[in-house]
Write a protein that holds these residues in place. Sequence first.
Motif, PDB file in Angstrom:
ATOM      1  N   ASN A 335      -1.586   7.628 -12.736  1.00 34.86           N
ATOM      2  CA  ASN A 335      -2.024   8.973 -12.341  1.00 34.86           C
ATOM      3  C   ASN A 335      -1.270   9.386 -11.078  1.00 34.86           C
ATOM      4  N   ILE A 336       0.016   9.731 -11.272  1.00 31.17           N
ATOM      5  CA  ILE A 336       0.911   9.908 -10.128  1.00 31.17           C
ATOM      6  C   ILE A 336       0.566  11.121  -9.259  1.00 31.17           C
ATOM      7  N   LYS A 337      -0.239  12.042  -9.796  1.00 32.67           N
ATOM      8  CA  LYS A 337      -0.603  13.220  -9.003  1.00 32.67           C
ATOM      9  C   LYS A 337      -1.972  13.062  -8.337  1.00 32.67           C
ATOM     10  N   MET A 338      -2.503  11.841  -8.385  1.00 28.89           N
ATOM     11  CA  MET A 338      -3.823  11.595  -7.800  1.00 28.89           C
ATOM     12  C   MET A 338      -3.823  11.895  -6.295  1.00 28.89           C
ATOM     13  N   VAL A 339      -4.832  12.625  -5.857  1.00 29.37           N
ATOM     14  CA  VAL A 339      -5.046  12.894  -4.434  1.00 29.37           C
ATOM     15  C   VAL A 339      -6.344  12.198  -4.035  1.00 29.37           C
ATOM     16  N   PRO A 340      -6.300  11.265  -3.083  1.00 27.82           N
ATOM     17  CA  PRO A 340      -7.521  10.548  -2.703  1.00 27.82           C
ATOM     18  C   PRO A 340      -8.554  11.485  -2.090  1.00 27.82           C
ATOM     19  N   LYS A 341      -9.802  11.329  -2.527  1.00 26.72           N
ATOM     20  CA  LYS A 341     -10.863  12.215  -2.039  1.00 26.72           C
ATOM     21  C   LYS A 341     -11.999  11.439  -1.377  1.00 26.72           C
ATOM     22  N   THR A 342     -12.372  10.324  -1.987  1.00 26.42           N
ATOM     23  CA  THR A 342     -13.483   9.559  -1.414  1.00 26.42           C
ATOM     24  C   THR A 342     -12.981   8.691  -0.265  1.00 26.42           C
ATOM     25  N   GLU A 343     -13.917   8.213   0.540  1.00 24.27           N
ATOM     26  CA  GLU A 343     -13.564   7.346   1.664  1.00 24.27           C
ATOM     27  C   GLU A 343     -12.877   6.078   1.186  1.00 24.27           C
ATOM     28  N   ASP A 344     -13.357   5.510   0.061  1.00 17.08           N
ATOM     29  CA  ASP A 344     -12.762   4.285  -0.484  1.00 17.08           C
ATOM     30  C   ASP A 344     -11.334   4.526  -0.963  1.00 17.08           C
ATOM     31  N   GLU A 345     -11.100   5.670  -1.609  1.00 19.32           N
ATOM     32  CA  GLU A 345      -9.753   5.999  -2.097  1.00 19.32           C
ATOM     33  C   GLU A 345      -8.786   6.176  -0.933  1.00 19.32           C
ATOM     34  N   ILE A 346      -9.252   6.826   0.120  1.00 19.16           N
ATOM     35  CA  ILE A 346      -8.414   7.039   1.308  1.00 19.16           C
ATOM     36  C   ILE A 346      -8.087   5.706   1.978  1.00 19.16           C
ATOM     37  N   LYS A 347      -9.094   4.845   2.100  1.00 25.47           N
ATOM     38  CA  LYS A 347      -8.868   3.531   2.717  1.00 25.47           C
ATOM     39  C   LYS A 347      -7.866   2.705   1.923  1.00 25.47           C
ATOM     40  N   PHE A 348      -7.959   2.776   0.595  1.00 21.32           N
ATOM     41  CA  PHE A 348      -7.036   1.987  -0.231  1.00 21.32           C
ATOM     42  C   PHE A 348      -5.604   2.523  -0.096  1.00 21.32           C
ATOM     43  N   ASP A 349      -5.458   3.849  -0.107  1.00 18.85           N
ATOM     44  CA  ASP A 349      -4.131   4.440   0.077  1.00 18.85           C
ATOM     45  C   ASP A 349      -3.531   4.007   1.407  1.00 18.85           C
ATOM     46  N   GLU A 350      -4.337   3.991   2.448  1.00 20.14           N
ATOM     47  CA  GLU A 350      -3.824   3.637   3.770  1.00 20.14           C
ATOM     48  C   GLU A 350      -3.468   2.156   3.853  1.00 20.14           C
ATOM     49  N   ALA A 351      -4.215   1.311   3.141  1.00 23.39           N
ATOM     50  CA  ALA A 351      -3.860  -0.116   3.091  1.00 23.39           C
ATOM     51  C   ALA A 351      -2.525  -0.301   2.393  1.00 23.39           C
ATOM     52  N   MET A 352      -2.311   0.449   1.300  1.00 24.24           N
ATOM     53  CA  MET A 352      -1.015   0.412   0.607  1.00 24.24           C
ATOM     54  C   MET A 352       0.104   0.869   1.542  1.00 24.24           C
ATOM     55  N   ALA A 353      -0.147   1.958   2.276  1.00 23.11           N
ATOM     56  CA  ALA A 353       0.869   2.515   3.185  1.00 23.11           C
ATOM     57  C   ALA A 353       1.222   1.531   4.290  1.00 23.11           C
ATOM     58  N   LYS A 354       0.220   0.836   4.803  1.00 19.85           N
ATOM     59  CA  LYS A 354       0.487  -0.167   5.843  1.00 19.85           C
ATOM     60  C   LYS A 354       1.336  -1.308   5.300  1.00 19.85           C
ATOM     61  N   ALA A 355       1.032  -1.737   4.086  1.00 22.24           N
ATOM     62  CA  ALA A 355       1.829  -2.802   3.467  1.00 22.24           C
ATOM     63  C   ALA A 355       3.260  -2.333   3.231  1.00 22.24           C
ATOM     64  N   ALA A 356       3.417  -1.088   2.757  1.00 25.66           N
ATOM     65  CA  ALA A 356       4.757  -0.535   2.515  1.00 25.66           C
ATOM     66  C   ALA A 356       5.545  -0.433   3.811  1.00 25.66           C
ATOM     67  N   THR A 357       4.876  -0.010   4.887  1.00 29.41           N
ATOM     68  CA  THR A 357       5.542   0.116   6.194  1.00 29.41           C
ATOM     69  C   THR A 357       5.965  -1.253   6.715  1.00 29.41           C
ATOM     70  N   GLU A 358       5.061  -2.220   6.633  1.00 30.92           N
ATOM     71  CA  GLU A 358       5.352  -3.566   7.132  1.00 30.92           C
ATOM     72  C   GLU A 358       6.541  -4.185   6.392  1.00 30.92           C
ATOM     73  N   ILE A 359       6.502  -4.146   5.057  1.00 28.65           N
ATOM     74  CA  ILE A 359       7.551  -4.794   4.264  1.00 28.65           C
ATOM     75  C   ILE A 359       8.881  -4.069   4.398  1.00 28.65           C
ATOM     76  N   SER A 360       8.856  -2.722   4.369  1.00 20.87           N
ATOM     77  CA  SER A 360      10.113  -1.963   4.458  1.00 20.87           C
ATOM     78  C   SER A 360      10.820  -2.188   5.784  1.00 20.87           C
TER      79      SER A 360
END
Length: 463
Positions: A335-360
């Motif tokens: 679901n590539i157009k998914m926009v996070p809305k709930t607190e859990d969805e936002i937290k998961f997106d941010e965890a992914m972003a932190k991992a992407a930032t760290e590894i990159s």
Amino acid sequence: MNSYLLIDFGSTYTKLTAVDVEKEEILATAKDITTIEDDIMIGFNNAYEKLQENLKGKEVNFLKKLACSSAAGGLKMVAIGLVPELTAEAAKRAALGAGARVLNVYSYDLTSKEINEIKNSNLDIILLAGGTDGGNKQCIIHNAKMLAKSGIDKPIVVAGNKVAVDTVEEILSEANMFYKVTDNVMPKLNVLNVEPAREEIRKIFMEKIVEAKGMKKAENYISGILMPTPAAVLKAARILSEGTDKEEGVGDLVVVDIGGATTDVHSLADGEPSKAGVTLRGLQEPFAKRTVEGDLGMRYSAEALLEAATTKRIYKYLNDKTVDVEGNCKFRAENIKMVPKTEDEIKFDEAMAKAATEISLERHVGVLETLYTPCGVIYSQEGKDLLEVKYLIGTGGVLVHSKNPAGILKAGTFDETDPTHLKPKNPQYLLDKTYIMSAMGLLAEEYPDMAVRIMKKYLVKVD
């Protein structure tokens, strides 16, 4: 008011920025889904309507409409060289600096199997390098012959051993292949010269690739598609760092661009060792360096990100081991157009972003190695030392919409438990809140001083 309309036909969104070139202000921004499958102008027109609403009835006279693009997969290339760690790597860096996504890098003599791979890959341009000036010329000549026999109908940029160029031109001309010759990407051993190749790639992108991607309608409306979007971001970062004749730059910096498919890192620094007694090894690093991590994306590459990061690293940033990490990543990839809305969805997106930032950042920066010799301990550095970089700039949807963008960026900084990766130690965090980096790269083509001043004004400090 006299203004410029700066357009980024992105892979997911078409983003518009209206700039008052008299007052040096951003008047409004807007975005809508890119519609490359039907007619790219549909998405543009949708975004343009929003822009007009955001301008609130202001009378705006657009002197010029300039654009960059990463739509339809962006600029895709293969790089061919001689030695993997030398001319092949130099060719790859030239392609990345030109804003390309490098599908593959080939070294030594091309085989029939590799030619078939190249022929069947969905590429736009081939960068043919090989040999230092006056060095090995047999390899690049062999590879030119293999390409000529293959029937591949794609532009070729020749940037190899100057002694072999006449023969390579003859081979490609006889095969009626479109090619351009430019300076060698590695004229001397370990010495990079990537700017001429980057510029030639940009010209071909403007002349041929834009039309091939079905964007002719857009080009007819605007003043021109000047470059791939990543090249525009790199240009903006460079002038912000270095400054111009009239406007002082801010110094060394790193830009992290987290997208749906990739995470791009741009560093503007010489990368020389910041500590005494450290020796450099390996290929010379360019001042303006770009790396692209195709397995670190928030949507298209969400499952690849999980594979690269592992569940353990995602959990490290989630602080909740009850979350279904695999299921969440799979859902985002589907679901590539998914926009996070709930607190859990936002937290998961941010965890992914932190991992992407760290590894990159781990992949982008230099690595310090400790060598034990009979004469004592020697420290050796391969890659760029970015420990003392002044600014770490974040751009991309997940950062822009985050309540704690600094927390995401901090994941890419120096870690005492991993002192070998030379990541920024104490940078100031800046956020591209209004998505202006690519727009400023376009504006810099004509008004570099103004572009620097606007970035200083609109990049937001975050803590």
